[in-house]
Design an enzyme around this catalytic site. Sequence first.
Site, PDB file in Angstrom:
ATOM      1  N   ASP A   1       4.649   3.154  -3.674  1.00 50.24           N
ATOM      2  CA  ASP A   1       3.732   3.798  -4.615  1.00 50.24           C
ATOM      3  C   ASP A   1       3.831   3.038  -5.934  1.00 50.24           C
ATOM      4  O   ASP A   1       4.888   3.029  -6.575  1.00 50.24           O
ATOM      5  CB  ASP A   1       4.176   5.261  -4.790  1.00 50.24           C
ATOM      6  CG  ASP A   1       3.354   6.009  -5.832  1.00 50.24           C
ATOM      7  OD1 ASP A   1       2.549   5.376  -6.540  1.00 50.24           O
ATOM      8  OD2 ASP A   1       3.533   7.236  -5.927  1.00 50.24           O
TER       9      ASP A   1
ATOM     10  N   ASP B   1       0.861  -1.188   0.000  1.00 50.48           N
ATOM     11  CA  ASP B   1       0.000   0.000   0.000  1.00 50.48           C
ATOM     12  C   ASP B   1       0.896   1.236   0.000  1.00 50.48           C
ATOM     13  O   ASP B   1       2.030   1.169   0.485  1.00 50.48           O
ATOM     14  CB  ASP B   1      -0.932   0.020   1.225  1.00 50.48           C
ATOM     15  CG  ASP B   1      -2.223   0.789   0.939  1.00 50.48           C
ATOM     16  OD1 ASP B   1      -3.265   0.154   0.713  1.00 50.48           O
ATOM     17  OD2 ASP B   1      -2.171   2.040   0.915  1.00 50.48           O
TER      18      ASP B   1
ATOM     19  N   TYR C   1     -11.516   9.079 -14.009  1.00 45.85           N
ATOM     20  CA  TYR C   1     -11.621   7.732 -13.438  1.00 45.85           C
ATOM     21  C   TYR C   1     -12.075   6.746 -14.525  1.00 45.85           C
ATOM     22  O   TYR C   1     -11.524   5.640 -14.649  1.00 45.85           O
ATOM     23  CB  TYR C   1     -12.590   7.746 -12.251  1.00 45.85           C
ATOM     24  CG  TYR C   1     -12.566   6.492 -11.417  1.00 45.85           C
ATOM     25  CD1 TYR C   1     -11.661   6.348 -10.362  1.00 45.85           C
ATOM     26  CD2 TYR C   1     -13.441   5.435 -11.670  1.00 45.85           C
ATOM     27  CE1 TYR C   1     -11.634   5.197  -9.595  1.00 45.85           C
ATOM     28  CE2 TYR C   1     -13.423   4.285 -10.910  1.00 45.85           C
ATOM     29  CZ  TYR C   1     -12.524   4.165  -9.875  1.00 45.85           C
ATOM     30  OH  TYR C   1     -12.503   3.022  -9.108  1.00 45.85           O
TER      31      TYR C   1
ATOM     32  N   LYS D   1      -9.806   3.511 -15.685  1.00 47.01           N
ATOM     33  CA  LYS D   1     -10.258   2.115 -15.595  1.00 47.01           C
ATOM     34  C   LYS D   1     -10.426   1.483 -16.983  1.00 47.01           C
ATOM     35  O   LYS D   1     -10.128   0.303 -17.171  1.00 47.01           O
ATOM     36  CB  LYS D   1     -11.556   2.033 -14.779  1.00 47.01           C
ATOM     37  CG  LYS D   1     -11.358   2.335 -13.288  1.00 47.01           C
ATOM     38  CD  LYS D   1     -10.413   1.325 -12.615  1.00 47.01           C
ATOM     39  CE  LYS D   1     -10.346   1.480 -11.108  1.00 47.01           C
ATOM     40  NZ  LYS D   1      -9.466   0.511 -10.456  1.00 47.01           N
TER      41      LYS D   1
ATOM     42  N   ASN E   1      -4.879  -3.867  -7.583  1.00 41.06           N
ATOM     43  CA  ASN E   1      -6.067  -3.270  -6.973  1.00 41.06           C
ATOM     44  C   ASN E   1      -5.873  -1.799  -6.598  1.00 41.06           C
ATOM     45  O   ASN E   1      -6.853  -1.063  -6.510  1.00 41.06           O
ATOM     46  CB  ASN E   1      -6.431  -4.072  -5.713  1.00 41.06           C
ATOM     47  CG  ASN E   1      -7.314  -3.270  -4.764  1.00 41.06           C
ATOM     48  OD1 ASN E   1      -8.502  -3.097  -5.003  1.00 41.06           O
ATOM     49  ND2 ASN E   1      -6.716  -2.730  -3.701  1.00 41.06           N
TER      50      ASN E   1
HETATM   51  P1  ADP Z   1     -11.425   0.322  -2.590  1.00 41.08           P
HETATM   52  O1  ADP Z   1     -11.235  -0.765  -1.622  1.00 41.08           O
HETATM   53  O2  ADP Z   1     -12.829   0.748  -2.794  1.00 41.08           O
HETATM   54  O3  ADP Z   1     -10.727   0.032  -3.906  1.00 41.08           O
HETATM   55  P2  ADP Z   1      -9.788   2.112  -1.001  1.00 41.08           P
HETATM   56  O4  ADP Z   1      -9.506   3.547  -1.209  1.00 41.08           O
HETATM   57  O5  ADP Z   1     -10.406   1.714   0.279  1.00 41.08           O
HETATM   58  O6  ADP Z   1     -10.757   1.702  -2.159  1.00 41.08           O
HETATM   59  O7  ADP Z   1      -8.477   1.227  -1.324  1.00 41.08           O
HETATM   60  C1  ADP Z   1      -7.545   1.555  -2.284  1.00 41.08           C
HETATM   61  C2  ADP Z   1      -6.170   1.330  -1.678  1.00 41.08           C
HETATM   62  O8  ADP Z   1      -5.167   1.652  -2.630  1.00 41.08           O
HETATM   63  C3  ADP Z   1      -5.932   2.251  -0.453  1.00 41.08           C
HETATM   64  O9  ADP Z   1      -5.512   1.496   0.656  1.00 41.08           O
HETATM   65  C4  ADP Z   1      -4.856   3.211  -0.935  1.00 41.08           C
HETATM   66  O10 ADP Z   1      -3.984   3.655   0.101  1.00 41.08           O
HETATM   67  C5  ADP Z   1      -4.137   2.368  -1.967  1.00 41.08           C
HETATM   68  N1  ADP Z   1      -3.394   3.189  -2.945  1.00 41.08           N
HETATM   69  C6  ADP Z   1      -3.785   4.344  -3.530  1.00 41.08           C
HETATM   70  N2  ADP Z   1      -2.830   4.803  -4.353  1.00 41.08           N
HETATM   71  C7  ADP Z   1      -1.804   3.915  -4.294  1.00 41.08           C
HETATM   72  C8  ADP Z   1      -0.521   3.840  -4.920  1.00 41.08           C
HETATM   73  N3  ADP Z   1      -0.120   4.780  -5.773  1.00 41.08           N
HETATM   74  N4  ADP Z   1       0.285   2.797  -4.609  1.00 41.08           N
HETATM   75  C9  ADP Z   1      -0.115   1.829  -3.738  1.00 41.08           C
HETATM   76  N5  ADP Z   1      -1.314   1.866  -3.123  1.00 41.08           N
HETATM   77  C10 ADP Z   1      -2.154   2.878  -3.388  1.00 41.08           C
END
Ligand code: ADP
Length: 257
Positions: free
Chosen positions: A64, A38, A157, A161, A91
């Site tokens: 990231d 994450d 968005y 996607k 994801n």
């Molecule tokens: P959902 O479960 O609905 O897809 P969330 O926002 O709860 O949405 O989860 C998306 C996850 O992706 C979050 O934990 C967020 O921190 C993570 N995320 C967002 N951008 C990045 C990135 N650039 N690299 C890694 N993780 C990311």
Amino acid sequence: MQLDLTGKTALVTGSGRGMGKATATELAENGADVVINDIDDEVAEETATEIAELGVDTVGLPADVSDEAAVEAMVETATEELGQIDILVNNAGVGDAGPFLDEQYDDTFDLNLDVHLYGALNCTRAVVDGMVEEGYGKIVNFTSIHTKNGVGMSPAYDVGKYSLLGLTKSLALELGREGVRVNAVAPGWANTRMVEGFSDAVTEQILDNNPLGRFAEPEDVAQVVAFLAAPASDYVNGHELRVDGGQVPIDSWRLDT
Ligand code: ADP
């Protein structure tokens, strides 16, 4: 049905919370060792600690996904600690988007493409050689209700996607020949922080247009990802599997808040 993932290693991006976390948990419950990635290091560590209690090997690796060098380093560490990645779930996602006419749309488009398209590309590139060498791999990309018909007022968005769906279709054709299946799961609106900020009016519009009359739970989606990651789906390739309860997309729901 063969759903056992014992002996397999999975990398789930954005798995500190929400549907990514539910997916990592589901894969671990089916026996896979799991890399928790994450951008938010706190939730990555927390989720890895929780998953370790399921008795599989796991490691939390914040990075990231849109940063190619960071992804390469993450996959190197992951492979050293848990072995070759057999399953990649792209994801990680961002929800920030708005109407074309209102947005500083250059930034928003960049962010959506960076995370959804380039994030998936970077991760795929980092694991694909190992999969090809093994002659076996599973890649599952998170698309969205937004790839059903677009969802108005959110073009960055939608494009993010749709581009990931395009990558899924294209790589399925090329990598299938190498034993690597590439599919997509397309969740509808799910009970994660994404819907937390919705007004009652928006929630009502969405649920009125959903035959099942409820949001998805993260686990509804996670179980389908586990199927696409498992040997049971070995002849499924290049498919986008919708997990949206039959949701009808709403073109201009943001207007009616
Ligand atoms: P959902 O479960 O609905 O897809 P969330 O926002 O709860 O949405 O989860 C998306 C996850 O992706 C979050 O934990 C967020 O921190 C993570 N995320 C967002 N951008 C990045 C990135 N650039 N690299 C890694 N993780 C990311």
